[in-house]
Design a protein around this motif. Structure first.
Motif, PDB file in Angstrom:
ATOM      1  N   PHE A  15       0.813  -1.210   0.000  1.00 46.17           N
ATOM      2  CA  PHE A  15       0.000   0.000   0.000  1.00 46.17           C
ATOM      3  C   PHE A  15       0.852   1.268   0.000  1.00 46.17           C
ATOM      4  CE2 PHE A  15      -3.268  -3.013   1.509  1.00 46.17           C
ATOM      5  CZ  PHE A  15      -4.152  -2.829   0.463  1.00 46.17           C
ATOM      6  N   LEU A  16       2.020   1.241   0.662  1.00 47.88           N
ATOM      7  CA  LEU A  16       2.912   2.401   0.632  1.00 47.88           C
ATOM      8  C   LEU A  16       3.492   2.608  -0.773  1.00 47.88           C
ATOM      9  CD1 LEU A  16       4.761   2.079   4.055  1.00 47.88           C
ATOM     10  CD2 LEU A  16       3.061   3.792   3.390  1.00 47.88           C
ATOM     11  N   ILE A  17       3.762   1.518  -1.463  1.00 42.81           N
ATOM     12  CA  ILE A  17       4.252   1.613  -2.839  1.00 42.81           C
ATOM     13  C   ILE A  17       3.178   2.249  -3.721  1.00 42.81           C
ATOM     14  CG2 ILE A  17       4.891   0.280  -4.885  1.00 42.81           C
ATOM     15  CD1 ILE A  17       6.081  -1.806  -2.819  1.00 42.81           C
ATOM     16  N   LEU A  18       1.953   1.777  -3.592  1.00 45.76           N
ATOM     17  CA  LEU A  18       0.852   2.360  -4.377  1.00 45.76           C
ATOM     18  C   LEU A  18       0.671   3.834  -4.039  1.00 45.76           C
ATOM     19  CD1 LEU A  18      -1.842  -0.467  -4.438  1.00 45.76           C
ATOM     20  CD2 LEU A  18      -0.176   0.148  -6.194  1.00 45.76           C
ATOM     21  N   LEU A  19       0.777   4.176  -2.759  1.00 45.64           N
ATOM     22  CA  LEU A  19       0.678   5.574  -2.341  1.00 45.64           C
ATOM     23  C   LEU A  19       1.763   6.402  -3.014  1.00 45.64           C
ATOM     24  CD1 LEU A  19      -0.488   7.811  -0.465  1.00 45.64           C
ATOM     25  CD2 LEU A  19       1.230   7.099   1.208  1.00 45.64           C
ATOM     26  N   GLY A  20       2.981   5.868  -3.055  1.00 44.90           N
ATOM     27  CA  GLY A  20       4.076   6.583  -3.708  1.00 44.90           C
ATOM     28  C   GLY A  20       3.801   6.834  -5.174  1.00 44.90           C
ATOM     29  N   MET A  21       3.293   5.823  -5.843  1.00 39.87           N
ATOM     30  CA  MET A  21       3.000   5.963  -7.267  1.00 39.87           C
ATOM     31  C   MET A  21       1.874   6.966  -7.497  1.00 39.87           C
ATOM     32  SD  MET A  21       3.386   1.964  -8.289  1.00 39.87           S
ATOM     33  CE  MET A  21       3.617   2.076 -10.051  1.00 39.87           C
ATOM     34  N   ILE A  22       0.859   6.901  -6.675  1.00 35.64           N
ATOM     35  CA  ILE A  22      -0.272   7.840  -6.798  1.00 35.64           C
ATOM     36  C   ILE A  22       0.197   9.271  -6.549  1.00 35.64           C
ATOM     37  CG2 ILE A  22      -2.434   8.570  -5.701  1.00 35.64           C
ATOM     38  CD1 ILE A  22      -2.994   5.511  -5.293  1.00 35.64           C
ATOM     39  N   CYS A  23       1.050   9.459  -5.547  1.00 33.05           N
ATOM     40  CA  CYS A  23       1.531  10.809  -5.218  1.00 33.05           C
ATOM     41  C   CYS A  23       2.427  11.382  -6.302  1.00 33.05           C
ATOM     42  CB  CYS A  23       2.275  10.802  -3.888  1.00 33.05           C
ATOM     43  SG  CYS A  23       1.178  10.536  -2.488  1.00 33.05           S
ATOM     44  N   MET A  24       3.243  10.552  -6.926  1.00 38.07           N
ATOM     45  CA  MET A  24       4.131  11.047  -7.975  1.00 38.07           C
ATOM     46  C   MET A  24       3.341  11.542  -9.184  1.00 38.07           C
ATOM     47  SD  MET A  24       7.177  11.075  -6.957  1.00 38.07           S
ATOM     48  CE  MET A  24       6.496  11.476  -5.368  1.00 38.07           C
ATOM     49  N   VAL A  25       2.199  10.950  -9.409  1.00 39.70           N
ATOM     50  CA  VAL A  25       1.336  11.401 -10.495  1.00 39.70           C
ATOM     51  C   VAL A  25       0.342  12.446  -9.974  1.00 39.70           C
ATOM     52  CG1 VAL A  25      -0.404  10.643 -12.168  1.00 39.70           C
ATOM     53  CG2 VAL A  25       1.601   9.212 -11.718  1.00 39.70           C
TER      54      VAL A  25
END
Length: 163
Positions: A15-25
């Motif tokens: 979930f932290l990885i997904l959060l990182g990807m969402i935040c970068m976009v």
């Protein structure tokens, strides 16, 4: 099964990885394109600091000594903004990216990401925001692939060796 992290650890990573990807976009979508991610601090200091510290925690729970340095420098980058502490901020950013590339390059469990990261460095001279986005997304995808591998291995071991 002792060497494979718990499901809680693996799903937290996921979930932290997904959060990182969402935040970068998401940051460019919310606030528009800037010169770099550091510029988003001006729009929302709390959001900027929170996002990058949470991502650093995600790197720390990877529990690999080679990811300790990138996570520490990501915390420093988030805590020391570019306006008040430019030397610490930019130095931390440089060391974060170099140490992340180094960690991906040397990790034999998930291959190829270090090379792709190194190939993306010319983007730095073209557009800093795109360089940062590509690098952070590569780091996130690297960790996503590794986390999925661990999840599948854990499931497989439980099927083969039920407790």
């Amino acid at each position: 099964m002792k060497n494979i992290p718990s499901y809680l650890n693996l799903w937290t990573r996921f979930f932290l990885i997904l959060l990182g990807m969402i935040c970068m976009v998401g940051l460019p979508l919310m606030f528009g394109l800037k010169e770099s991610y550091s510029r988003y601090y001006t729009d929302s200091p709390l959001l900027f600091t929170t996002i990058f510290n949470v991502l650093a925690i995600g790197l720390l729970i990877h529990r690999n000594k080679e990811w300790t340095y990138p996570s520490i420098f990501l915390i420093l980058l988030a805590l020391f903004n570019m306006h008040d502490f430019p030397f610490i901020h930019y130095s931390s950013a440089v060391v974060f990216f170099f140490s992340s590339t180094y960690a991906m390059w040397n990790d034999k469990r998930v291959g190829g990401f270090g090379r792709v990261s190194l190939c993306a460095y010319p983007l730095f001279f073209i557009d800093l925001l795109w360089f940062e986005m590509v690098q952070v997304l590569l780091i996130c995808i690297f960790h996503l692939v590794y986390t999925i591998k661990l999840l599948l291995l854990k499931i497989q071991k439980e099927v083969i060796y039920p407790e």
